[in-house]
Design an enzyme around this catalytic site. Structure first.
Site, PDB file in Angstrom:
ATOM      1  N   HIS A   1       7.886  10.711   3.721  1.00 28.19           N
ATOM      2  CA  HIS A   1       6.283  10.249   3.244  1.00 28.19           C
ATOM      3  C   HIS A   1       4.836  10.358   4.271  1.00 28.19           C
ATOM      4  O   HIS A   1       5.236  10.354   5.470  1.00 28.19           O
ATOM      5  CB  HIS A   1       6.529   8.389   3.161  1.00 28.19           C
ATOM      6  CG  HIS A   1       5.626   8.273   2.094  1.00 28.19           C
ATOM      7  ND1 HIS A   1       4.023   7.321   2.900  1.00 28.19           N
ATOM      8  CD2 HIS A   1       5.317   7.230   1.006  1.00 28.19           C
ATOM      9  CE1 HIS A   1       4.127   6.813   2.120  1.00 28.19           C
ATOM     10  NE2 HIS A   1       4.279   6.830   0.645  1.00 28.19           N
TER      11      HIS A   1
ATOM     12  N   ASP B   1       1.684   4.716  -8.438  1.00 31.85           N
ATOM     13  CA  ASP B   1       1.881   4.138  -7.023  1.00 31.85           C
ATOM     14  C   ASP B   1       1.629   2.948  -6.850  1.00 31.85           C
ATOM     15  O   ASP B   1       0.164   2.640  -7.424  1.00 31.85           O
ATOM     16  CB  ASP B   1       2.066   4.881  -5.657  1.00 31.85           C
ATOM     17  CG  ASP B   1       1.568   4.764  -4.718  1.00 31.85           C
ATOM     18  OD1 ASP B   1       2.413   3.994  -4.795  1.00 31.85           O
ATOM     19  OD2 ASP B   1       1.682   4.651  -3.515  1.00 31.85           O
TER      20      ASP B   1
ATOM     21  N   TYR C   1       2.419  -3.998  -5.806  1.00 31.87           N
ATOM     22  CA  TYR C   1       3.624  -3.666  -7.189  1.00 31.87           C
ATOM     23  C   TYR C   1       3.523  -4.903  -8.185  1.00 31.87           C
ATOM     24  O   TYR C   1       4.300  -5.448  -8.675  1.00 31.87           O
ATOM     25  CB  TYR C   1       5.061  -4.436  -6.051  1.00 31.87           C
ATOM     26  CG  TYR C   1       5.153  -2.623  -6.113  1.00 31.87           C
ATOM     27  CD1 TYR C   1       5.156  -1.256  -5.685  1.00 31.87           C
ATOM     28  CD2 TYR C   1       4.617  -2.315  -4.178  1.00 31.87           C
ATOM     29  CE1 TYR C   1       5.105  -0.237  -5.270  1.00 31.87           C
ATOM     30  CE2 TYR C   1       4.323  -1.622  -3.200  1.00 31.87           C
ATOM     31  CZ  TYR C   1       4.889   0.250  -3.743  1.00 31.87           C
ATOM     32  OH  TYR C   1       5.314   0.404  -2.870  1.00 31.87           O
TER      33      TYR C   1
HETATM   34  C1  DNO Z   1       4.289   1.115   0.343  1.00 33.56           C
HETATM   35  C2  DNO Z   1       4.725   2.121   0.250  1.00 33.56           C
HETATM   36  C3  DNO Z   1       5.592   2.791   1.586  1.00 33.56           C
HETATM   37  C4  DNO Z   1       6.894   3.941   1.384  1.00 33.56           C
HETATM   38  C5  DNO Z   1       6.997   4.200   2.625  1.00 33.56           C
HETATM   39  C6  DNO Z   1       7.907   5.135   2.502  1.00 33.56           C
HETATM   40  O1  DNO Z   1       3.993   0.889  -0.531  1.00 33.56           O
HETATM   41  O2  DNO Z   1       4.151   3.484   0.451  1.00 33.56           O
HETATM   42  O3  DNO Z   1       6.104   1.499   2.320  1.00 33.56           O
HETATM   43  O4  DNO Z   1       7.997   3.093   0.356  1.00 33.56           O
HETATM   44  O5  DNO Z   1       6.485   4.750   3.673  1.00 33.56           O
HETATM   45  O6  DNO Z   1       8.940   5.610   3.698  1.00 33.56           O
END
Ligand code: DNO
Length: 405
Positions: free
Chosen positions: A242, A360, A377
């Protein structure tokens, strides 16, 4: 064939239940064994429990997000060997349970960073905001990291000084707590709610990087890949890194997963599709010199997972999460490139054409205000994003079929 609709689910305590996900059309679940401390092995029994619960609801465990890379691996501490062995064992165990995609990151000490978790939009919804001078105020004048003032442009430091002076003690505490604990605890970060001296713990973690610059951190990432990718290949597990969020250095720490050049360098360290990428549009797009349309095309064959969301700048380095379609990312082009890559994989007989994506983050709205959710979220905001992205995908698929006739 469409992209796989996935959803980040935080486990059995999540207010959104697996049954709800099936109801909203989710095909694959993105989750982690959040109860396992960083650096410890994920055992088969624990993995199976989560996998079976997901499958009982007619979905699959699509992606692990994340299998955390502990600080000891990033800084090459004395117990590096044990931590690497544990990481490899977790990959083998996941592979043996049929889970084939693992997202991870290599950000030193701190994962994603925002300075305001409740930024109000004109319509009444709430999103997250990153204000660069406010972040510097936190680093230099609230956390008081030694030498912090030298790590940022002087104009920003001066703005930060005024901001820090204008905050009450409670506001300054809130800012530090949100940055160090609230946004990190739920994703298995280095400092969690149970750490009472969280500022000191955080500073200790940062000081472990005193002699680690970007090129040294790259060596550590390369060593990590050299160890784990062969195991991932043998286990049939695609790793996908990521990007840094935001994709520039903070806290005097190097960040090495921020640009096209960084990602190509990573791919070249170990030439295998098992050494892949999570294409996070929200993270990559807040760097003005990142051209996402070029990046998605150049990196396509290594992308195994996509995080789709958008941003807008308010001024130079300050940005807020603007939803999924609206914003500076040309989501149409990104989605089209991902669909084309999927088709290309199918046509060339590659078995890994599943291509999961998740909406996301999301705007907190309506009934989200009466629910408990991790920052970024909310249920309804993400659901809106999923609906928008799915509609866009449908239109592009129609168009692609039309073009092929
Ligand atoms: C936050 C996410 C990050 C992601 C990590 C993946 O909302 O996008 O915490 O999960 O960086 O390793």
């Amino acid at each position: 064939m469409s992209l796989e609709k996935t959803w980040r689910w935080f486990g059995f305590d999540d207010e959104v239940k697996l049954g709800d996900l099936k109801q909203i059309g989710i095909e694959g679940v993105v989750t982690a064994l959040h109860h396992v401390p960083n650096g410890e092995v994920w055992f088969v029994d624990d993995i199976m429990k989560v996998r079976d619960a997901i499958e009982t609801h007619g979905m699959s465990w699509s992606v692990v997000e994340s299998l955390p890379v502990s600080e000891g691996i990033k800084v090459h501490s004395a117990d590096w060997g044990r931590l690497i062995d544990n990481y490899k064992q977790s990959i083998r165990n996941l592979g043996s349970c049929g889970i084939d995609t693992v997202c991870y990151n290599f950000m030193p000490v701190i994962d994603w960073v925002r300075t305001d978790l409740h930024h109000l939009l004109p319509g009444g919804g709430e999103v997250m905001f990153f204000n660069f001078p406010v972040f510097v105020a936190f680093d230099a004048f609230i956390l008081k990291r030694p030498g912090a003032e030298n790590d940022y442009p002087s104009g920003v430091v001066e703005k930060a000084r005024l901001i820090a002076a204008s905050l009450s003690e409670a506001e300054a505490d809130d800012l530090a707590y949100n940055i160090i604990v609230v946004t990190q605890g739920f994703i298995d970060g280095t400092v969690d709610e149970s750490t009472s001296e969280y500022r000191k713990t955080f500073l200790d973690h940062i000081s472990a990087y005193d002699r680690i610059d970007a090129s040294r951190l790259r060596e550590h990432l390369s060593d990590f890949l050299g160890e784990v990718v062969p195991v991932a290949e043998d286990s049939g597990v695609k790793l996908c890194i990521h990007p840094d969020d935001p994709p520039f250095p903070l806290l005097g720490l190097p960040r090495i997963v921020s640009t096209l050049e960084d990602l190509q360098w990573i791919c070249n360290q170990y030439d295998s599709i098992y050494n892949g990428i999570t294409f996070c549009t929200g993270s990559l797009s807040v760097r003005r010199d990142n051209n996402l349309e070029e990046m998605v095309k150049k990196l396509a064959s290594r992308i195994h997972f996509a995080h789709l969301r958008n941003n807008n700048f308010t001024d130079h380095d300050n940005f807020y999460e603007s939803g999924h379609i609206d914003g500076r990312v040309d989501m149409y082009s990104i989605m089209k490139a991902l669909l084309e890559e999927q088709r290309q994989r199918m046509n060339s007989g590659r078995p890994d054409f599943r291509m999961p994506f998740r909406p996301d983050h999301g705007t907190k709205m309506l009934d989200d205000f009466s629910k408990i959710a991790n920052p970024g979220y909310p249920l309804i905001g993400r659901l809106k994003g999923l609906a928008e992205l799915t509609g866009m995908e449908y239109a592009i698929e129609q168009q692609l079929k039309f073009k092929e006739q």
